[in-house]
Write a protein that holds these residues in place. Sequence first.
Motif, PDB file in Angstrom:
ATOM      1  N   VAL A  35      -8.026  11.022  -4.603  1.00 37.00           N
ATOM      2  CA  VAL A  35      -7.076   9.911  -4.459  1.00 37.00           C
ATOM      3  C   VAL A  35      -5.899  10.336  -3.595  1.00 37.00           C
ATOM      4  O   VAL A  35      -5.437   9.586  -2.732  1.00 37.00           O
ATOM      5  CB  VAL A  35      -6.609   9.416  -5.838  1.00 37.00           C
ATOM      6  N   GLY A  36      -5.420  11.553  -3.793  1.00 39.39           N
ATOM      7  CA  GLY A  36      -4.302  12.033  -2.990  1.00 39.39           C
ATOM      8  C   GLY A  36      -4.647  12.120  -1.511  1.00 39.39           C
ATOM      9  O   GLY A  36      -3.845  11.745  -0.655  1.00 39.39           O
ATOM     10  N   SER A  37      -5.843  12.616  -1.199  1.00 41.96           N
ATOM     11  CA  SER A  37      -6.260  12.739   0.200  1.00 41.96           C
ATOM     12  C   SER A  37      -6.454  11.380   0.856  1.00 41.96           C
ATOM     13  O   SER A  37      -6.100  11.174   2.020  1.00 41.96           O
ATOM     14  CB  SER A  37      -7.562  13.541   0.295  1.00 41.96           C
ATOM     15  N   LEU A  38      -7.027  10.447   0.105  1.00 40.06           N
ATOM     16  CA  LEU A  38      -7.365   9.143   0.687  1.00 40.06           C
ATOM     17  C   LEU A  38      -6.190   8.179   0.752  1.00 40.06           C
ATOM     18  O   LEU A  38      -6.174   7.275   1.586  1.00 40.06           O
ATOM     19  CB  LEU A  38      -8.509   8.506  -0.110  1.00 40.06           C
ATOM     20  N   SER A  39      -5.204   8.365  -0.108  1.00 34.79           N
ATOM     21  CA  SER A  39      -4.115   7.394  -0.187  1.00 34.79           C
ATOM     22  C   SER A  39      -3.319   7.295   1.103  1.00 34.79           C
ATOM     23  O   SER A  39      -2.728   6.243   1.390  1.00 34.79           O
ATOM     24  CB  SER A  39      -3.182   7.734  -1.354  1.00 34.79           C
ATOM     25  N   GLY A  40      -3.303   8.357   1.909  1.00 33.91           N
ATOM     26  CA  GLY A  40      -2.584   8.295   3.171  1.00 33.91           C
ATOM     27  C   GLY A  40      -3.393   7.724   4.316  1.00 33.91           C
ATOM     28  O   GLY A  40      -2.873   7.541   5.419  1.00 33.91           O
ATOM     29  N   VAL A  41      -4.679   7.445   4.069  1.00 33.56           N
ATOM     30  CA  VAL A  41      -5.587   6.999   5.131  1.00 33.56           C
ATOM     31  C   VAL A  41      -6.031   5.546   4.940  1.00 33.56           C
ATOM     32  O   VAL A  41      -6.294   4.839   5.905  1.00 33.56           O
ATOM     33  CB  VAL A  41      -6.835   7.909   5.194  1.00 33.56           C
ATOM     34  N   VAL A  42      -6.103   5.101   3.681  1.00 29.22           N
ATOM     35  CA  VAL A  42      -6.615   3.759   3.389  1.00 29.22           C
ATOM     36  C   VAL A  42      -5.557   2.923   2.683  1.00 29.22           C
ATOM     37  O   VAL A  42      -4.566   3.442   2.176  1.00 29.22           O
ATOM     38  CB  VAL A  42      -7.898   3.826   2.519  1.00 29.22           C
ATOM     39  N   ASP A  43      -5.807   1.624   2.656  1.00 27.97           N
ATOM     40  CA  ASP A  43      -4.878   0.678   2.033  1.00 27.97           C
ATOM     41  C   ASP A  43      -5.208   0.412   0.575  1.00 27.97           C
ATOM     42  O   ASP A  43      -4.359  -0.084  -0.163  1.00 27.97           O
ATOM     43  CB  ASP A  43      -4.901  -0.644   2.811  1.00 27.97           C
ATOM     44  N   GLU A  44      -6.427   0.709   0.164  1.00 28.36           N
ATOM     45  CA  GLU A  44      -6.818   0.519  -1.232  1.00 28.36           C
ATOM     46  C   GLU A  44      -7.919   1.498  -1.587  1.00 28.36           C
ATOM     47  O   GLU A  44      -8.719   1.895  -0.731  1.00 28.36           O
ATOM     48  CB  GLU A  44      -7.294  -0.919  -1.491  1.00 28.36           C
ATOM     49  N   ILE A  45      -7.949   1.899  -2.857  1.00 28.88           N
ATOM     50  CA  ILE A  45      -8.978   2.798  -3.365  1.00 28.88           C
ATOM     51  C   ILE A  45      -9.605   2.159  -4.594  1.00 28.88           C
ATOM     52  O   ILE A  45      -8.903   1.800  -5.548  1.00 28.88           O
ATOM     53  CB  ILE A  45      -8.393   4.171  -3.744  1.00 28.88           C
ATOM     54  N   VAL A  46     -10.917   1.999  -4.558  1.00 29.86           N
ATOM     55  CA  VAL A  46     -11.666   1.432  -5.680  1.00 29.86           C
ATOM     56  C   VAL A  46     -12.600   2.499  -6.230  1.00 29.86           C
ATOM     57  O   VAL A  46     -13.429   3.047  -5.495  1.00 29.86           O
ATOM     58  CB  VAL A  46     -12.468   0.186  -5.250  1.00 29.86           C
ATOM     59  N   ILE A  47     -12.444   2.821  -7.491  1.00 25.88           N
ATOM     60  CA  ILE A  47     -13.364   3.723  -8.176  1.00 25.88           C
ATOM     61  C   ILE A  47     -14.412   2.873  -8.886  1.00 25.88           C
ATOM     62  O   ILE A  47     -14.069   1.922  -9.594  1.00 25.88           O
ATOM     63  CB  ILE A  47     -12.625   4.604  -9.201  1.00 25.88           C
ATOM     64  N   VAL A  48     -15.675   3.211  -8.675  1.00 22.81           N
ATOM     65  CA  VAL A  48     -16.768   2.484  -9.327  1.00 22.81           C
ATOM     66  C   VAL A  48     -17.331   3.350 -10.444  1.00 22.81           C
ATOM     67  O   VAL A  48     -17.873   4.435 -10.196  1.00 22.81           O
ATOM     68  CB  VAL A  48     -17.879   2.097  -8.343  1.00 22.81           C
ATOM     69  N   ALA A  49     -17.192   2.883 -11.669  1.00 17.36           N
ATOM     70  CA  ALA A  49     -17.715   3.574 -12.848  1.00 17.36           C
ATOM     71  C   ALA A  49     -19.002   2.890 -13.297  1.00 17.36           C
ATOM     72  O   ALA A  49     -19.330   1.789 -12.849  1.00 17.36           O
ATOM     73  CB  ALA A  49     -16.681   3.550 -13.971  1.00 17.36           C
TER      74      ALA A  49
END
Length: 205
Positions: A35-49
């Motif tokens: 999440v830390g790595s991606l948060s600076g590159v994308v506008d949203e992060i969705v985790i699929v459980a």
Amino acid sequence: MRSAIILAGGEARRANGQEKYFFTYEGKTFIERLVGSLSGVVDEIVIVARDPVQCTRFREIGGITCINDIRQGLGPIGGLHAGSLAVKGELVFVSACDMPCIDAAVVSYLFEAIGQHEAAIPQWNEWMLEPLHAVYRRTALLAYLESHTSLSLRAMIQSMDTRYIPVDELRAFDPDLRTFTNINKLEELEHINRSSSEEPGQPIP
């Protein structure tokens, strides 16, 4: 808008049933590092459980949305289906949850490299691809996943207008290609933690 899907619904059979996304590397859990790595590159992060119970595991993580599989028991294809329906961006980075060293610069490059194609997939050789460290067009994912017959990621990629990115192109950002490190076994986790503590900066095999 750029989105990211992290697939966390696997059964972790090769890790003795332990939840790999909570493995710790360099003081942070895998999911925190992702999440830390991606948060600076994308506008949203969705985790699929895999189910609502598993989603509760991620309540303490800020800046993410957690959803669960709609079609159960289909592996990564099921997670991609649910994630593609949930994200808002047309360009989507897809990651497995067991990759603690994902490099933000590599992800950004893949977003640029897709151009007008439907997918940008890192490639080691003709047979070795990285479909769970790749960028896709949401519309292409949904078009395939609405009517697919195969659960193979390779079949999905082959059905798309895919640009294959030789991994050597990515060494400009990540010389040792640590971004592709994935941990499937407890012994592998012990190895990278030992390497990190004993010899800082040593490449992870």
